[in-house]
Design a protein around this motif. Structure first.
Motif, short mmCIF file in Angstrom:
data_model
loop_
_atom_site.label_atom_id
_atom_site.label_comp_id
_atom_site.label_asym_id
_atom_site.label_seq_id
_atom_site.Cartn_x
_atom_site.Cartn_y
_atom_site.Cartn_z
N LEU A 1 40.30 38.18 50.68
CA LEU A 1 41.33 37.54 49.86
C LEU A 1 40.82 37.13 48.48
O LEU A 1 41.61 36.75 47.61
CB LEU A 1 41.89 36.31 50.58
CG LEU A 1 42.84 36.62 51.71
CD1 LEU A 1 43.28 35.33 52.40
CD2 LEU A 1 44.05 37.38 51.22
N ILE A 2 39.53 37.24 48.26
CA ILE A 2 39.01 36.92 46.94
C ILE A 2 39.49 37.94 45.91
O ILE A 2 39.58 37.65 44.72
CB ILE A 2 37.47 36.79 46.96
CG1 ILE A 2 36.98 36.05 45.72
CG2 ILE A 2 36.80 38.14 47.05
CD1 ILE A 2 37.38 34.62 45.68
N VAL A 3 39.83 39.14 46.38
CA VAL A 3 40.26 40.20 45.46
C VAL A 3 41.57 39.82 44.75
O VAL A 3 41.62 39.86 43.51
CB VAL A 3 40.37 41.56 46.19
CG1 VAL A 3 40.98 42.62 45.30
CG2 VAL A 3 39.01 42.00 46.69
N PRO A 4 42.65 39.43 45.47
CA PRO A 4 43.85 39.03 44.72
C PRO A 4 43.63 37.77 43.87
O PRO A 4 44.24 37.62 42.81
CB PRO A 4 44.91 38.81 45.79
CG PRO A 4 44.23 38.87 47.09
CD PRO A 4 42.89 39.46 46.91
N TYR A 5 42.75 36.89 44.33
CA TYR A 5 42.43 35.70 43.52
C TYR A 5 41.81 36.14 42.20
O TYR A 5 42.20 35.67 41.12
CB TYR A 5 41.43 34.83 44.28
CG TYR A 5 41.78 33.36 44.34
CD1 TYR A 5 42.05 32.63 43.19
CD2 TYR A 5 41.81 32.69 45.55
CE1 TYR A 5 42.35 31.29 43.25
CE2 TYR A 5 42.10 31.35 45.62
CZ TYR A 5 42.37 30.65 44.47
OH TYR A 5 42.67 29.32 44.52
#
Length: 180
Positions: A106-110
């Motif tokens: 989920l760090i990618v969309p963040y």
């Protein structure tokens, strides 16, 4: 299995909750900035002869607000998921590995949301629309609102670490028969 306890656990939860709050602050600041830019656009010299209704957004205002809102929505949903994951990790239940893997993904969309915000969509679209009045109406602090998303991500990263570590561990007991 020991879970986070005491002051460190509470600090972790506060940091995890800070993420969605900072994302909401980014959206609110974006709205205020775009509203000010629209007011400047409709009162500027290029708008002369057109109907000036400052209660509504212009097409440029709508486009910039949509991009800001969608960025905040995506990052906000991820921030809420991190908060939920932190609470689940504190419970010490099964599935910790899966939660940690998904939270790593989920760090990618963040990061993408921060990247979009860092490109400053209101200024970029004002240049694309060739509207200097809108661009001049953006407050001087508006480009710095992207850093709210970075602060949200960093706060939640620290909160996740605090949620996954065992803070209230008992000191190790010396083994019987071993020299102290």
């Amino acid at each position: 299995m020991a879970t986070s306890q005491g002051r460190g656990g509470r600090v972790g939860l506060v940091l995890l909750a800070l993420g969605p709050a900072l994302v909401a602050a980014y959206a609110g600041a974006g709205y205020v900035a775009i509203k000010a830019a629209v007011r400047a656009q409709v009162t500027g010299p290029e708008w002369a002869g057109h109907k000036a209704d400052t209660a509504e957004f212009t097409s440029l205002g709508v486009d910039t607000w949509r991009l800001t809102w969608w960025t905040a929505l995506v990052v906000g949903l991820v921030a809420v998921l991190y908060l939920l994951f932190g609470v689940l990790l504190r419970r010490g239940s099964r599935g910790r590995t899966l939660i940690l893997v998904v939270s790593g993904l989920l760090i990618v969309p963040y990061a993408l949301g921060f990247g979009v915000a860092l490109f400053n969509p209101p200024a970029m679209l004002a240049n694309l629309y060739d509207n200097p009045d809108f661009l001049a109406g953006l407050p001087a602090w508006q480009p710095f609102t992207a850093w709210l998303l970075l602060a949200a991500g960093l706060a939640q990263a620290v909160g996740m670490v605090l949620a996954t570590t065992r803070i209230g561990r008992a000191p190790a007991q010396p083994q019987v028969g071993s020299p102290s």
